[in-house]
Design a protein around this motif. Sequence first.
Motif, short mmCIF file in Angstrom:
data_model
loop_
_atom_site.label_atom_id
_atom_site.label_comp_id
_atom_site.label_asym_id
_atom_site.label_seq_id
_atom_site.Cartn_x
_atom_site.Cartn_y
_atom_site.Cartn_z
N MET A 1 162.19 18.64 58.54
CA MET A 1 162.33 18.91 59.68
C MET A 1 162.73 20.23 59.96
N LEU A 2 163.81 20.50 59.15
CA LEU A 2 164.59 21.90 59.42
C LEU A 2 163.49 23.02 59.37
N GLU A 3 162.62 22.91 58.31
CA GLU A 3 161.67 23.77 57.93
C GLU A 3 160.55 23.91 59.19
N GLU A 4 160.19 22.75 59.67
CA GLU A 4 159.38 22.57 60.86
C GLU A 4 160.04 23.29 62.09
N ILE A 5 161.31 23.31 62.45
CA ILE A 5 161.91 23.80 63.34
C ILE A 5 162.06 25.26 63.21
N GLU A 6 162.21 25.67 62.03
CA GLU A 6 162.03 27.29 61.46
C GLU A 6 160.73 27.78 61.75
N SER A 7 159.64 26.93 61.50
CA SER A 7 158.38 27.66 61.62
C SER A 7 157.97 27.82 63.06
N ILE A 8 158.27 26.76 64.10
CA ILE A 8 158.19 26.51 65.20
C ILE A 8 158.78 27.92 65.85
N LYS A 9 160.10 28.04 65.69
CA LYS A 9 160.91 29.25 66.05
C LYS A 9 160.26 30.62 65.82
N VAL A 10 159.81 30.90 64.28
CA VAL A 10 159.02 31.87 63.93
C VAL A 10 157.72 32.33 64.75
N SER A 11 156.85 31.19 64.84
CA SER A 11 155.72 31.36 65.44
C SER A 11 155.80 31.75 66.99
N ALA A 12 156.81 30.93 67.65
CA ALA A 12 157.15 31.32 68.86
C ALA A 12 157.53 32.64 69.48
N ILE A 13 158.51 33.21 68.58
CA ILE A 13 158.84 34.67 68.49
C ILE A 13 157.81 35.39 68.32
N LYS A 14 156.92 35.20 67.40
CA LYS A 14 155.80 36.14 67.02
C LYS A 14 154.71 36.26 68.31
N GLU A 15 154.69 35.04 68.80
CA GLU A 15 153.61 34.98 70.22
C GLU A 15 154.24 35.52 71.13
N LEU A 16 155.53 35.35 71.51
CA LEU A 16 156.16 36.08 72.49
C LEU A 16 156.04 37.45 72.30
N GLN A 17 156.25 38.16 71.26
CA GLN A 17 156.27 39.50 71.05
C GLN A 17 154.98 39.95 71.41
N ALA A 18 154.02 39.43 71.19
CA ALA A 18 152.36 39.94 71.21
C ALA A 18 151.93 39.66 72.85
N CYS A 19 152.82 38.81 73.46
CA CYS A 19 152.51 38.66 74.65
C CYS A 19 152.53 39.79 75.81
N SER A 20 151.39 39.99 76.33
CA SER A 20 151.31 41.24 77.38
C SER A 20 151.13 40.90 78.75
N ASP A 21 150.88 39.82 79.29
CA ASP A 21 151.04 39.40 80.77
C ASP A 21 151.94 38.25 81.23
N SER A 22 152.23 38.17 82.32
CA SER A 22 153.22 37.02 82.64
C SER A 22 152.67 35.64 82.64
N ARG A 23 151.14 35.80 82.87
CA ARG A 23 150.25 34.46 83.08
C ARG A 23 150.42 33.77 81.37
N ARG A 24 150.33 34.54 80.40
CA ARG A 24 150.68 34.33 78.81
C ARG A 24 151.89 33.69 78.67
N LEU A 25 152.85 34.68 79.31
CA LEU A 25 154.34 34.23 79.14
C LEU A 25 154.62 32.78 79.45
#
Length: 337
Positions: free
Chosen positions: A1-25
Amino acid sequence: MLEEIESIKVSAIKELQACSDSRRLAELKSKYLGRKGQLTRMFRAIADMPAEQRPIVGKAAGEAKKAILEKIKEVSSDLETREAGRTPAFFDVTLPGRKLPLGRKHPLTLVTEEIIYIFHGMGFSLVDGPEVETEYYNFDALNTPADHPSRDIQDTFYLENGQLLRTHTSPVQIRVMEKQRPPVRIIHAGRCYRRDTPDATHSPNFHQVEGLYVDTDVTMADLKGVLTTFARQLLGRGAKVRLRPHFFPFTEPSVEYDFSCVVCEGKGCKLCEGTGWLEIAGAGMVDPNVFEKVGYDAERYSGFAFGMGIERIAMIKYGIDDVRLFYENDLRFVEQF
Ligand code: PHE
């Protein structure tokens, strides 16, 4: 469970980092934190966990949410400045500038400037004078008796206060001589008014040039010489001048002067009606009665004056056959000069 939370966090941050417009955000925000979002699902699952595990997992999920929210805030403010700053990118800065249409001078202005330039070269200086005149300057001082036909209400625009719109530029002669002692060598150009019905050769508002030369020993030969020099510069070296006897109240003797026809050079054509000559205007030696009005000694001084219609000169120079064209401001006409 802890691992799952960690991986959600990592992928969320990664995707947000790549986000380039407000609709995607907005999409990402709902993907992770929305009602059915991945992290939201985790929080629900925590509720079903054994009590001793809840605090640890709950803490991890809370921290993940906090991290994601912070990243969202950062990306969103980034996007805002980027999108606001993007406006100039809508223009292609390498495009050539838009050309503004350039105005040009009216043919009457062009001719007036040319006439003034030519006389300037002969030592005449430009003076100004009013268009609203008194009877004195327009008529009396110019030796024009009260019963002269040009004073007629038919010809002159009288104002309610007894003044009038000048019918010619000759009153400027008087105004100059009142202020200045000889030698006088002036030129004036401006509007004149007469009660004429407009047609191809008449307009109630028209323009004249006036010239005046007063000194000792000025003769009619000087007048002819000045007019000839003017004609040659205006129309070409072959131009000739002819003086014909005439009458004006303010000159004695008076003449009308003609220039040799610019089209046929004297042979006779439609423009000159077969005569070989074009009527230009009036001139003459300043009448002693005029000198008397301005306090000049007629025994000592002599002078000549001349006038000419600017429209007439422009029509000859540019081959225009209707004076009304000058006042209509039809672009197809005025753009040709
Ligand atoms: N003022 C006269 C006219 O309008 C022209 C003129 C000017 C004649 C100067 C003689 C001298 O017809």
